[in-house]
Design a protein around this motif. Structure first.
Motif, PDB file in Angstrom:
ATOM      1  N   PRO A 139       3.171  -1.065  -8.796  1.00  0.00           N
ATOM      2  CA  PRO A 139       3.911  -1.791  -7.622  1.00  0.00           C
ATOM      3  C   PRO A 139       5.332  -2.134  -7.870  1.00  0.00           C
ATOM      4  O   PRO A 139       6.220  -1.887  -7.324  1.00  0.00           O
ATOM      5  CB  PRO A 139       3.190  -3.131  -7.415  1.00  0.00           C
ATOM      6  N   GLN A 185       5.563   4.038   1.688  1.00  0.00           N
ATOM      7  CA  GLN A 185       5.008   2.687   1.540  1.00  0.00           C
ATOM      8  C   GLN A 185       4.716   1.904   2.916  1.00  0.00           C
ATOM      9  O   GLN A 185       4.976   2.696   4.142  1.00  0.00           O
ATOM     10  CB  GLN A 185       5.742   1.880   0.702  1.00  0.00           C
ATOM     11  N   ASP A 186       4.088   0.879   2.904  1.00  0.00           N
ATOM     12  CA  ASP A 186       3.900   0.206   4.481  1.00  0.00           C
ATOM     13  C   ASP A 186       4.921   0.201   5.353  1.00  0.00           C
ATOM     14  O   ASP A 186       4.847   0.375   6.693  1.00  0.00           O
ATOM     15  CB  ASP A 186       3.520  -1.125   4.077  1.00  0.00           C
ATOM     16  N   GLU A 226      -4.760   6.867   1.896  1.00  0.00           N
ATOM     17  CA  GLU A 226      -4.330   5.807   0.697  1.00  0.00           C
ATOM     18  C   GLU A 226      -4.921   6.554  -0.709  1.00  0.00           C
ATOM     19  O   GLU A 226      -4.787   6.004  -1.482  1.00  0.00           O
ATOM     20  CB  GLU A 226      -5.223   4.555   0.998  1.00  0.00           C
ATOM     21  N   GLU A 234      -2.287   6.067  -8.818  1.00  0.00           N
ATOM     22  CA  GLU A 234      -2.027   4.890  -8.599  1.00  0.00           C
ATOM     23  C   GLU A 234      -0.482   4.427  -8.952  1.00  0.00           C
ATOM     24  O   GLU A 234      -0.372   5.049 -10.285  1.00  0.00           O
ATOM     25  CB  GLU A 234      -2.900   3.765  -8.664  1.00  0.00           C
ATOM     26  N   THR A 270       0.883  -1.167  -0.018  1.00  0.00           N
ATOM     27  CA  THR A 270      -0.022  -0.069   0.070  1.00  0.00           C
ATOM     28  C   THR A 270       0.657   1.149   0.195  1.00  0.00           C
ATOM     29  O   THR A 270       1.886   1.277   0.625  1.00  0.00           O
ATOM     30  CB  THR A 270      -1.066   0.105   1.319  1.00  0.00           C
ATOM     31  N   THR A 271       0.616   2.152  -0.776  1.00  0.00           N
ATOM     32  CA  THR A 271       1.116   3.627  -0.714  1.00  0.00           C
ATOM     33  C   THR A 271       0.279   4.485  -0.244  1.00  0.00           C
ATOM     34  O   THR A 271      -1.022   4.497  -0.164  1.00  0.00           O
ATOM     35  CB  THR A 271       1.619   4.030  -2.347  1.00  0.00           C
ATOM     36  N   TYR A 272       0.914   5.691   0.577  1.00  0.00           N
ATOM     37  CA  TYR A 272       0.255   6.475   1.229  1.00  0.00           C
ATOM     38  C   TYR A 272       0.655   8.012   0.932  1.00  0.00           C
ATOM     39  O   TYR A 272       1.974   8.192   0.779  1.00  0.00           O
ATOM     40  CB  TYR A 272       0.259   6.285   2.667  1.00  0.00           C
TER      41      TYR A 272
END
Length: 194
Positions: free
Chosen positions: A142, A164-165, A183, A139, A2-4
C-alpha cells in the motif's frame, strides 16, 4: 485502500476498437504494443494529432455502448461524459487524445516497477519463460502505490490497468459504465459479478 484490475464488461457492453492503421499513419514508427512499451503518443507524433475513428464491437446482441472501454490492453476509450468527469484523474497519469465522434483515447503512462509488489502475497505463473510475467496471485504494498489512481504494472509488461478506490468512486459517482473492477488482480479475464 483497495486496488482493482480493470476489465471490459463484455457481458453487457460493446468494446472499443480504435482504427490502428489510421493512428499509425501519424507516426514515424509505432508498434501496436506502444502501450506495453509505455510510449507517449504525443511525443512520437510526426505532425499535429488528427482524431481517428473508433468502433464498438460485441459478442452479445444485448450489449450497449459503454462510457468507458479498454482498448489495446492498457488504454481506455472514453466518451465525452466520461472525459469530462475523469479528466482531472486521467490527465495526471497519462495523455488524453481526441478520437472521432466525441470519444477520447487515454494512453496510461504511469507504469510501476516490481518494487510495488508484496512478495509475501504474490506469485507468478512459471509454465515457461514467456509466462514469467503472468501473476497467479498479486497484491501491492500500500505505501508504494499511494496517490497512483490508475497505473500499469511494468513488471507484467504493462499489459493491464489497475486502479484504486478514488478512480472507482469517480466512475461510480458519475454513473459511468463499461468496466468491471476486479479485486483479484491476477484475474486475466472478466468474470460476471454475482
Amino acid at each position: 485502500m483497495t486496488t482493482y484490475r480493470l476489465n471490459n464488461n463484455v457481458f453487457e457492453y460493446s468494446c472499443a476498437y480504435v482504427n490502428y492503421r489510421a493512428l499509425r499513419r501519424q507516426f514515424e514508427k509505432l508498434s501496436v504494443e506502444f502501450s506495453q512499451h509505455n510510449q507517449s503518443l504525443i511525443e512520437a507524433l510526426t505532425a499535429e494529432w488528427v482524431p481517428v475513428g473508433v468502433e464498438f464491437k460485441t459478442e452479445t446482441k444485448k450489449a450497449t455502448m459503454p462510457d468507458i472501454s479498454i482498448w489495446n490492453m492498457s488504454c481506455l476509450v472514453v466518451n465525452e461524459k466520461a472525459k469530462t468527469e475523469l479528466a482531472p484523474i486521467l490527465e495526471e497519469f497519462g495523455e488524453l487524445l481526441p478520437l472521432e465522434n466525441k470519444f477520447y483515447l487515454f494512453n496510461c503512462l504511469t507504469s510501476l516497477s516490481g518494487d510495488v509488489v508484496d512478495p509475501d502475497k504474490t506469485s507468478v505463473l512459471l509454465e515457461n519463460i514467456d509466462s514469467a510475467h503472468i501473476p497467479k496471485t498479486l497484491e501491492f504494498l500500500p505505501n508504494k502505490i499511494v496517490g497512483k489512481s490508475i497505473f500499469k504494472p511494468g513488471f507484467a509488461l504493462n499489459t493491464f490497468l489497475v486502479c484504486q478506490d478514488d478512480f472507482k468512486k469517480a466512475v461510480e459517482s458519475a454513473n459511468l459504465n463499461g468496466l468491471l473492477f476486479d479485486e483479484n488482480l491476477a484475474q486475466m479475464f472478466p468474470r460476471k459479478s454475482d
